[in-house]
Scaffold this active site. Structure first.
Site, PDB file in Angstrom:
ATOM      1  N   ARG A  96       0.832  -1.196   0.000  1.00 44.76           N
ATOM      2  CA  ARG A  96       0.000   0.000   0.000  1.00 44.76           C
ATOM      3  C   ARG A  96       0.873   1.254   0.000  1.00 44.76           C
ATOM      4  NH1 ARG A  96      -4.949   1.248  -1.423  1.00 44.76           N
ATOM      5  NH2 ARG A  96      -5.290  -0.941  -0.900  1.00 44.76           N
ATOM      6  N   ALA A 334      -2.008  -4.341   8.620  1.00 44.27           N
ATOM      7  CA  ALA A 334      -2.981  -5.406   8.331  1.00 44.27           C
ATOM      8  C   ALA A 334      -3.309  -5.392   6.840  1.00 44.27           C
ATOM      9  CB  ALA A 334      -4.227  -5.251   9.206  1.00 44.27           C
ATOM     10  N   HIS A 336      -5.241  -3.791   4.583  1.00 45.89           N
ATOM     11  CA  HIS A 336      -5.187  -2.627   3.704  1.00 45.89           C
ATOM     12  C   HIS A 336      -3.746  -2.189   3.487  1.00 45.89           C
ATOM     13  CE1 HIS A 336      -6.147   1.499   2.205  1.00 45.89           C
ATOM     14  NE2 HIS A 336      -7.070   0.796   1.579  1.00 45.89           N
ATOM     15  N   CYS A 337      -2.933  -2.274   4.517  1.00 43.45           N
ATOM     16  CA  CYS A 337      -1.520  -1.905   4.394  1.00 43.45           C
ATOM     17  C   CYS A 337      -0.777  -2.798   3.411  1.00 43.45           C
ATOM     18  CB  CYS A 337      -0.822  -2.004   5.750  1.00 43.45           C
ATOM     19  SG  CYS A 337      -1.554  -1.031   7.067  1.00 43.45           S
ATOM     20  N   LEU A 338      -1.248  -4.031   3.227  1.00 39.03           N
ATOM     21  CA  LEU A 338      -0.542  -5.026   2.430  1.00 39.03           C
ATOM     22  C   LEU A 338      -0.953  -5.024   0.959  1.00 39.03           C
ATOM     23  CD1 LEU A 338      -0.809  -7.949   5.000  1.00 39.03           C
ATOM     24  CD2 LEU A 338       1.329  -6.821   4.319  1.00 39.03           C
TER      25      LEU A 338
END
Length: 345
Positions: A96, A334, A336-338
């Protein structure tokens, strides 16, 4: 390219608009999950499997050995064949933030384009030499034009509604460890010009344990053009209570361009998750919206069901897939960050 994306008719679509693919980077950095990266891989594979049944998934891996390892976990998780591996080495897994952000213009000769923001690992907290190469590699593989604004910005620091509105936080985007030479107004102009944003809504601080200095995708998200979900903490003694309460109050005072208030939906916070004495940034707001599904981080606690129910009401046409994120969030992020979406064009 010298012309600005906005002038060329590009915009950043909302996450719930159709995707052609999702792009990720396979986790390999043991320093990110000290003493605990092995439990991350099967849960990461579960995430990919859930996405892969609805859209193509591109995965950056360091080499063929890592591709084979990833494939073994994906087979166990029941992933579809819609997986494309790229031997694009990374420092870490947070696509992200180190990946390209995509904008689209269906009327253009090049309907998809990539924005390559500069990346300095959240204020030079970690190594980032390999991660900085990823946007260029993504754009070259997809054979799309690439814009380079020349400022530090991470995808998790902003959330947009696809109609010109953007949410962000002062604690991150105005942090002197990002763009100390630029004023708030100058940073806003970059967002206007490169993402076709018309109005920016500023929140305050993020949650405790978030080493990004307060990314908005851990706290507050658009789920439709006029609806915003925001994490709230009910316990006044919790260290997140003050910041989240202030952000909720700011949201309630904000108005859309037509002068009407937004619909604000409150998401609970899970109970404090602590490992090795460190408070982790566990939040239900770090969900990812893919074609047909919403991936929700859950933590094996009763509030998981509450968060699932809230999101199911907001996304009635998508399946809410809860995946245990207890081990993943030890890396301080989590789902969304990935992930990074590639819009359909």
């Amino acid at each position: 390219m010298s012309d600005l994306p906005r002038e060329l008719g590009y915009r950043m679509p909302a996450e719930w608009e159709p995707h052609q693919a999702t792009w990720l980077s396979w986790p390999h950095n043991r320093r990110t999950w000290p003493g605990g990266i092995e439990p991350v891989w099967p849960r990461y594979a579960d995430m990919i499997a859930a996405i892969s049944h609805h859209e193509t998934v591109h995965i950056n891996v360091n080499d063929l050995e890592w591709e084979r390892q990833a494939n073994s976990f994906l087979h166990e998780a029941g992933a579809s064949s819609e997986i494309v591996f790229h031997h694009f080495p990374t420092n870490d897994a947070w696509c992200r933030d180190h990946g390209a952000i995509f904008v689209s213009n269906p009327q253009s000769e090049h309907p998809l384009a990539a924005i390559q923001w500069d990346f300095n690992a959240w204020g030079q907290k970690y190594l980032f030499d390999l991660d900085r190469q990823i946007p260029k590699q993504m754009a070259e593989f997809l054979n799309v034009p690439r814009f380079e604004p020349g400022i530090i910005l991470e995808g998790g620091s902003l959330d947009i509604n696809g109609e010109g509105l953007l949410l962000t936080t002062e604690s991150c985007l105005l942090n002197p460890n990002r763009n100390p030479r630029f004023t708030k107004q100058e940073i806003e102009q970059y967002l206007y010009d490169y993402l076709a944003i018309d109005q920016i809504y500023w929140l305050g601080a993020g949650i405790v344990g978030d080493d990004t200095d307060g990314h908005v995708d851990d706290i507050t998200r658009f789920v439709s053009a006029r609806t915003i979900v925001t994490a709230v903490e009910r316990d006044p003694s919790d260290e997140n209570y003050r910041a989240l309460t202030e952000n909720r109050d700011r949201l309630q005072s904000m108005r859309a361009p037509d002068g009407k208030p937004f619909e604000i939906v409150e998401l609970p916070m899970p109970p404090a998750l602590v490992r090795n004495g460190q408070r982790l940034p566990a939040s239900y707001a770090n969900f990812y919206i893919a074609n047909g599904v919403v991936l929700l981080p859950v933590f094996g606690v009763p509030s998981d069901e509450v968060a699932t129910s809230i999101l199911q009401d907001l996304f009635p046409d998508r399946e809410i897939v809860g995946i245990d994120c207890t081990d993943i969030v030890w890396g301080l992020g989590a789902f969304h960050c990935l992930t990074q979406q590639v819009p359909a064009v």
